[in-house]
Write a protein that holds these residues in place. Structure first.
Motif, PDB file in Angstrom:
ATOM      1  N   VAL A 122       0.840  -1.207   0.000  1.00 43.51           N
ATOM      2  CA  VAL A 122       0.000   0.000   0.000  1.00 43.51           C
ATOM      3  C   VAL A 122       0.871   1.252   0.000  1.00 43.51           C
ATOM      4  O   VAL A 122       0.605   2.212  -0.748  1.00 43.51           O
ATOM      5  CB  VAL A 122      -0.955  -0.013   1.215  1.00 43.51           C
ATOM      6  N   GLY A 123       1.925   1.264   0.821  1.00 35.43           N
ATOM      7  CA  GLY A 123       2.816   2.425   0.847  1.00 35.43           C
ATOM      8  C   GLY A 123       3.509   2.641  -0.482  1.00 35.43           C
ATOM      9  O   GLY A 123       3.646   3.792  -0.949  1.00 35.43           O
ATOM     10  N   SER A 124       3.929   1.570  -1.114  1.00 34.52           N
ATOM     11  CA  SER A 124       4.600   1.680  -2.417  1.00 34.52           C
ATOM     12  C   SER A 124       3.659   2.251  -3.467  1.00 34.52           C
ATOM     13  O   SER A 124       4.043   3.136  -4.253  1.00 34.52           O
ATOM     14  CB  SER A 124       5.097   0.298  -2.864  1.00 34.52           C
ATOM     15  N   LEU A 125       2.429   1.755  -3.494  1.00 38.96           N
ATOM     16  CA  LEU A 125       1.457   2.237  -4.480  1.00 38.96           C
ATOM     17  C   LEU A 125       1.062   3.684  -4.208  1.00 38.96           C
ATOM     18  O   LEU A 125       0.802   4.450  -5.154  1.00 38.96           O
ATOM     19  CB  LEU A 125       0.231   1.334  -4.485  1.00 38.96           C
ATOM     20  N   LEU A 126       1.016   4.065  -2.931  1.00 40.47           N
ATOM     21  CA  LEU A 126       0.750   5.467  -2.602  1.00 40.47           C
ATOM     22  C   LEU A 126       1.847   6.362  -3.168  1.00 40.47           C
ATOM     23  O   LEU A 126       1.568   7.429  -3.746  1.00 40.47           O
ATOM     24  CB  LEU A 126       0.669   5.635  -1.087  1.00 40.47           C
ATOM     25  N   LEU A 127       3.095   5.925  -3.055  1.00 36.92           N
ATOM     26  CA  LEU A 127       4.188   6.725  -3.593  1.00 36.92           C
ATOM     27  C   LEU A 127       4.125   6.768  -5.118  1.00 36.92           C
ATOM     28  O   LEU A 127       4.420   7.816  -5.718  1.00 36.92           O
ATOM     29  CB  LEU A 127       5.542   6.164  -3.142  1.00 36.92           C
ATOM     30  N   VAL A 128       3.733   5.670  -5.753  1.00 40.69           N
ATOM     31  CA  VAL A 128       3.562   5.676  -7.211  1.00 40.69           C
ATOM     32  C   VAL A 128       2.569   6.761  -7.616  1.00 40.69           C
ATOM     33  O   VAL A 128       2.800   7.517  -8.565  1.00 40.69           O
ATOM     34  CB  VAL A 128       3.079   4.300  -7.714  1.00 40.69           C
ATOM     35  N   LEU A 129       1.465   6.853  -6.876  1.00 45.99           N
ATOM     36  CA  LEU A 129       0.457   7.883  -7.162  1.00 45.99           C
ATOM     37  C   LEU A 129       1.050   9.275  -7.013  1.00 45.99           C
ATOM     38  O   LEU A 129       0.874  10.138  -7.884  1.00 45.99           O
ATOM     39  CB  LEU A 129      -0.736   7.702  -6.222  1.00 45.99           C
ATOM     40  N   LEU A 130       1.768   9.511  -5.926  1.00 47.66           N
ATOM     41  CA  LEU A 130       2.331  10.843  -5.687  1.00 47.66           C
ATOM     42  C   LEU A 130       3.384  11.202  -6.736  1.00 47.66           C
ATOM     43  O   LEU A 130       3.443  12.348  -7.211  1.00 47.66           O
ATOM     44  CB  LEU A 130       2.942  10.892  -4.281  1.00 47.66           C
ATOM     45  N   LEU A 133       1.584  12.079  -9.992  1.00 48.39           N
ATOM     46  CA  LEU A 133       0.965  13.403  -9.935  1.00 48.39           C
ATOM     47  C   LEU A 133       1.997  14.526  -9.926  1.00 48.39           C
ATOM     48  O   LEU A 133       1.719  15.643 -10.362  1.00 48.39           O
ATOM     49  CB  LEU A 133       0.074  13.505  -8.696  1.00 48.39           C
ATOM     50  N   SER A 134       3.214  14.212  -9.449  1.00 47.78           N
ATOM     51  CA  SER A 134       4.259  15.243  -9.388  1.00 47.78           C
ATOM     52  C   SER A 134       4.825  15.579 -10.753  1.00 47.78           C
ATOM     53  O   SER A 134       5.457  16.625 -10.935  1.00 47.78           O
ATOM     54  CB  SER A 134       5.395  14.775  -8.476  1.00 47.78           C
ATOM     55  N   GLY A 145      11.274   9.387 -16.994  1.00 55.85           N
ATOM     56  CA  GLY A 145      10.168   8.490 -17.338  1.00 55.85           C
ATOM     57  C   GLY A 145      10.647   7.286 -18.124  1.00 55.85           C
ATOM     58  O   GLY A 145      10.188   6.158 -17.896  1.00 55.85           O
ATOM     59  N   ALA A 146      11.571   7.520 -19.053  1.00 63.53           N
ATOM     60  CA  ALA A 146      12.114   6.412 -19.844  1.00 63.53           C
ATOM     61  C   ALA A 146      12.863   5.427 -18.956  1.00 63.53           C
ATOM     62  O   ALA A 146      12.782   4.206 -19.150  1.00 63.53           O
ATOM     63  CB  ALA A 146      13.040   6.949 -20.932  1.00 63.53           C
TER      64      ALA A 146
END
Length: 274
Positions: A122-130, A133-134, A145-146
């Motif tokens: 859950v923590g890892s996926l939360l960071l993926v979201l942040l 969005l950043s 990104g590449a």
């Protein structure tokens, strides 16, 4: 006889006793607290992965230099886990020492591992979201990104057994880092203990299930946003590929950490006697 210097590192036998004591505290910790600390560890390891991705985004480095510098950057994640206080599934493999000495039940051990594993995810996926969005994937004209896509694609395109055995090797080094940190007394001790083993496993391309909880999802998202570099093998970069890698890496991590390090040290210092 002179008293031992209190700033000296603990001897291996003392570390084993400390591992059992720490494991008992983890096994008896309230599960909500453990879940929250598991989330924090997922975020911390993910921050190390973000740091590593920026290094990997620089195409001017040679392969070996990129691997080494990326590994040193990634070690920041374990350093935060050790110093800030968080629950990391892979490092908690050392809880097997306390179980073998009968300090807590199999049920308590498995419950703790399960809660921490889900918290890490859950923590890892939360960071993926942040991170998504950043917009940091756009940095370096899209090189970040590449790099996200390239790292993730490499992890899902390997044969299952290669991932498994890389997971074994990875968690041997992670658990050794955690084991050595138990013997230290200062923040600097923990930094040194985290940096070299973690840099080694990253540089050698070993597989860490919690790191991959960040690396692969963020790569999937980056690929969907068009950051896939030319020639990247993204056919398996999807949820199925994520679960494929995670199954092999998790089982390999357990074998390396629980059996080869945790059980090995317990047998060495307890000799099968409780």
């Amino acid at each position: 006889m002179a008293e031992p210097n209190p700033v000296d590192a603990l001897a291996p036998g003392q570390i084993e006793e400390k591992a059992e004591t720490i494991g008992t505290g983890k096994a008896r910790m309230p599960r909500l607290r453990q879940f929250i600390l598991g989330m924090m560890a997922g975020v911390f390891i993910g921050f190390g992965a973000v740091f590593m991705t920026f290094v990997k985004a620089d195409g001017t480095f040679s392969f070996a230099t990129s691997q080494l510098l990326g590994g040193l950057a990634f070690s920041f994640g374990l350093f935060m886990v050790l110093c800030a206080g968080a629950e990391l599934f892979t490092g908690n493999s050392l809880m097997i020492c306390g179980r073998l000495s009968g300090r807590y039940s199999v049920g308590e051990l498995l419950s703790s591992w399960g809660v921490v594993y889900v918290g890490n995810l859950v923590g890892s996926l939360l960071l993926v979201l942040l991170v998504t969005l950043s917009g940091i994937a756009t940095m370096g004209d899209g090189a970040v990104g590449a790099a996200m896509v390239k790292v993730a694609a490499g992890k899902v395109s390997m044969p299952w057994w290669n991932i498994f055995f890389r997971g074994v090797l990875c968690n041997m080094l992670v658990c050794l880092a955690v084991w050595m940190s138990f013997g230290g007394h200062s923040t600097v001790d923990k930094l040194v203990c985290a940096a070299l083993p973690v840099a080694a496993f990253v540089a050698c391309g070993f597989e860490h299930c919690v790191a991959n909880m960040y690396f692969i999802p963020v790569g999937i998202v980056a690929a969907s946003m068009g950051f896939a570099p030319e020639g990247a093998a993204i056919a398996s970069l999807n949820v199925g590929g994520f679960l494929y890698n995670l199954s092999a890496a998790t089982l390999g991590n357990l074998l390396g950490g629980v059996v080869l390090i945790g059980c090995g040290y317990w047998l060495a210092f307890k000799g099968g006697k409780k």
